[in-house]
Write a protein that holds these residues in place. Structure first.
Motif, PDB file in Angstrom:
ATOM      1  N   VAL A 240       0.828  -1.204   0.000  1.00  0.00           N
ATOM      2  CA  VAL A 240       0.000   0.000   0.000  1.00  0.00           C
ATOM      3  C   VAL A 240       0.861   1.253   0.000  1.00  0.00           C
ATOM      4  CG1 VAL A 240      -1.867   1.228   1.172  1.00  0.00           C
ATOM      5  CG2 VAL A 240      -1.759  -1.276   1.292  1.00  0.00           C
TER       6      VAL A 240
ATOM      7  N   GLU B 287     -11.800  -0.769  -1.885  1.00  0.00           N
ATOM      8  CA  GLU B 287     -12.871  -1.252  -1.006  1.00  0.00           C
ATOM      9  C   GLU B 287     -13.817  -2.163  -1.761  1.00  0.00           C
ATOM     10  OE1 GLU B 287     -15.245   1.192   1.507  1.00  0.00           O
ATOM     11  OE2 GLU B 287     -13.605   2.549   2.001  1.00  0.00           O
TER      12      GLU B 287
ATOM     13  N   CYS C  23     -12.408  -5.734  -2.449  1.00  0.00           N
ATOM     14  CA  CYS C  23     -12.037  -6.602  -1.320  1.00  0.00           C
ATOM     15  C   CYS C  23     -13.212  -7.485  -0.899  1.00  0.00           C
ATOM     16  CB  CYS C  23     -11.578  -5.758  -0.130  1.00  0.00           C
ATOM     17  SG  CYS C  23     -11.102  -6.766   1.303  1.00  0.00           S
TER      18      CYS C  23
ATOM     19  N   ALA D 292     -10.470  -3.725   3.528  1.00  0.00           N
ATOM     20  CA  ALA D 292      -9.985  -2.416   3.071  1.00  0.00           C
ATOM     21  C   ALA D 292     -11.049  -1.356   3.292  1.00  0.00           C
ATOM     22  CB  ALA D 292      -9.616  -2.484   1.591  1.00  0.00           C
TER      23      ALA D 292
ATOM     24  N   GLN E  12      -6.940   1.998   4.373  1.00  0.00           N
ATOM     25  CA  GLN E  12      -6.313   1.194   5.408  1.00  0.00           C
ATOM     26  C   GLN E  12      -6.716  -0.266   5.206  1.00  0.00           C
ATOM     27  OE1 GLN E  12      -6.926   2.593   9.413  1.00  0.00           O
ATOM     28  NE2 GLN E  12      -6.242   4.684   8.957  1.00  0.00           N
ATOM     29  N   ILE E  13      -5.754  -1.158   5.444  1.00  0.00           N
ATOM     30  CA  ILE E  13      -5.997  -2.598   5.327  1.00  0.00           C
ATOM     31  C   ILE E  13      -5.926  -3.219   6.711  1.00  0.00           C
ATOM     32  CG2 ILE E  13      -5.301  -4.770   4.248  1.00  0.00           C
ATOM     33  CD1 ILE E  13      -6.086  -2.706   2.198  1.00  0.00           C
TER      34      ILE E  13
ATOM     35  N   LYS F  56      -5.106  -5.905   8.888  1.00  0.00           N
ATOM     36  CA  LYS F  56      -4.236  -7.068   8.724  1.00  0.00           C
ATOM     37  C   LYS F  56      -4.851  -8.341   9.301  1.00  0.00           C
ATOM     38  CE  LYS F  56       0.071  -4.415   8.569  1.00  0.00           C
ATOM     39  NZ  LYS F  56       1.416  -4.208   9.173  1.00  0.00           N
TER      40      LYS F  56
ATOM     41  N   CYS G 212      -7.595  -9.237   6.432  1.00  0.00           N
ATOM     42  CA  CYS G 212      -7.073  -9.469   5.081  1.00  0.00           C
ATOM     43  C   CYS G 212      -6.637 -10.919   4.919  1.00  0.00           C
ATOM     44  CB  CYS G 212      -5.906  -8.534   4.811  1.00  0.00           C
ATOM     45  SG  CYS G 212      -5.166  -8.727   3.179  1.00  0.00           S
TER      46      CYS G 212
ATOM     47  N   CYS H 185      -7.300  -6.845  -4.611  1.00  0.00           N
ATOM     48  CA  CYS H 185      -7.217  -5.376  -4.586  1.00  0.00           C
ATOM     49  C   CYS H 185      -6.079  -4.828  -5.437  1.00  0.00           C
ATOM     50  CB  CYS H 185      -7.049  -4.885  -3.151  1.00  0.00           C
ATOM     51  SG  CYS H 185      -5.549  -5.487  -2.339  1.00  0.00           S
TER      52      CYS H 185
END
Length: 294
Positions: free
Chosen positions: A169, A183, A186, A191, A199-200, A202, A205, A211
């Motif tokens: 990112v 977004e 995903c 996201a 922002q992801i 973690k 994800c 993405c």
């Protein structure tokens, strides 16, 4: 029905060669090995000819992507093996040892994140063929999945690999668009645009890579390829969901070395008759992980 003439000793001997008795008969199903389910057209023709010549004409496919040819008489087993050997085919895949590897079609699938065929062939040669004479407490199954879609259920195998693509990112170029393409792409809702920047999460994800390349402003232009390894899965009468190691491996060689460590750990610490999942439960996941990552 004629009396059965094959002794239990002979039945056990040929089972170790990949020939399973057809219940109530002196006939056997030959388990012909494939490398992750892939055979050439010539090999397929050879198996079809063998099924007609020695068996009942049927080819069946196992959940481990081997081929079973039914109805082979006991006294034709050696001749059958010689017949299929002309196309490089062998029987086997039984016993308390590393079993043939299962792989998805991630090499050609639109969602595939790694060359699942290539790595599964490497695992097959290194651990199925290379460890053929290594006795283990129980069977040991390995599966390779090309992405987190999990089609071949790597986390229900003793060891499983799932391909990863960890998004890189660049928040400096993020415009905080109201309709964010990242977004929208995903599938796990990991996201989100927060305070004008993507922002992801973690923890949410799954590193599916959907993405990557979706943002017109190149916020996530690429990702890091990796291997997520699960240990201690199994299915059958008892089911255990494998747990992932805390590290995502970005080196194929390192990932394969961890698989080797897992096999050897099971050999040295497992109790005869227990699966790897039970060994891990008895010793403790954290203790096993420490050994594998050490």
């Amino acid at each position: 029905m004629s009396a059965l003439t094959v002794s239990k000793e002979d039945e056990a001997r040929v089972k170790g060669m990949g020939f399973l008795n057809n219940r109530g008969t002196d006939l056997f199903s030959a388990r012909v090995l494939t490398v992750n389910g892939k055979v050439t057209a010539a090999q397929h023709r050879c198996m079809a000819e063998a099924a007609e010549k020695f068996g009942n004409g049927n080819l069946l496919y196992t959940t481990r992507l081997s081929v079973e040819i039914q109805g082979i008489p006991y006294d034709k087993i050696e001749e059958f093996q010689q017949f299929i050997a002309k196309e490089g085919l062998v029987t086997g895949g039984t016993g308390a040892k590393v079993r043939p590897v299962v792989s998805c079609k991630g090499t050609t699938c639109q969602y595939g994140l790694l060359d699942s065929y290539a790595i599964s062939e490497e695992i097959y040669k290194r651990f199925y063929e290379g460890y053929r004479n290594v006795a283990l407490p129980h069977k040991f199954k390995i599966a390779v999945g090309g992405c987190p879609n999990n089609c071949v259920k790597p986390n229900l195998n003793d060891v499983g690999i799932i391909g990863q693509k960890i998004p890189q990112v660049d928040t400096d170029v993020c415009k905080g668009c109201k309709k964010c393409a990242i977004e929208a792409a995903c599938p796990n809702k990991a996201a989100k645009v927060v305070d004008g920047k993507i922002q992801i999460d973690k923890d949410t994800c799954r590193h599916c890579g959907r993405c990557v390349g979706k943002c017109l402003f190149h916020t996530i232009e690429d990702g890091t390829y990796g291997y997520k390894i699960y240990i201690g899965g199994r299915w059958g009468k008892k089911v255990s969901k494998g747990r992932s190691l805390s590290k995502i491996f970005t080196s194929k060689d390192e990932a394969l070395d961890v698989i080797e460590k897992a096999i050897l750990f099971f050999r040295d610490n497992g109790i005869k008759g227990e699966r790897f999942a039970e060994t891990i439960e008895r010793i403790g996941f954290e203790n096993v992980e420490k050994q594998l990552l050490g």
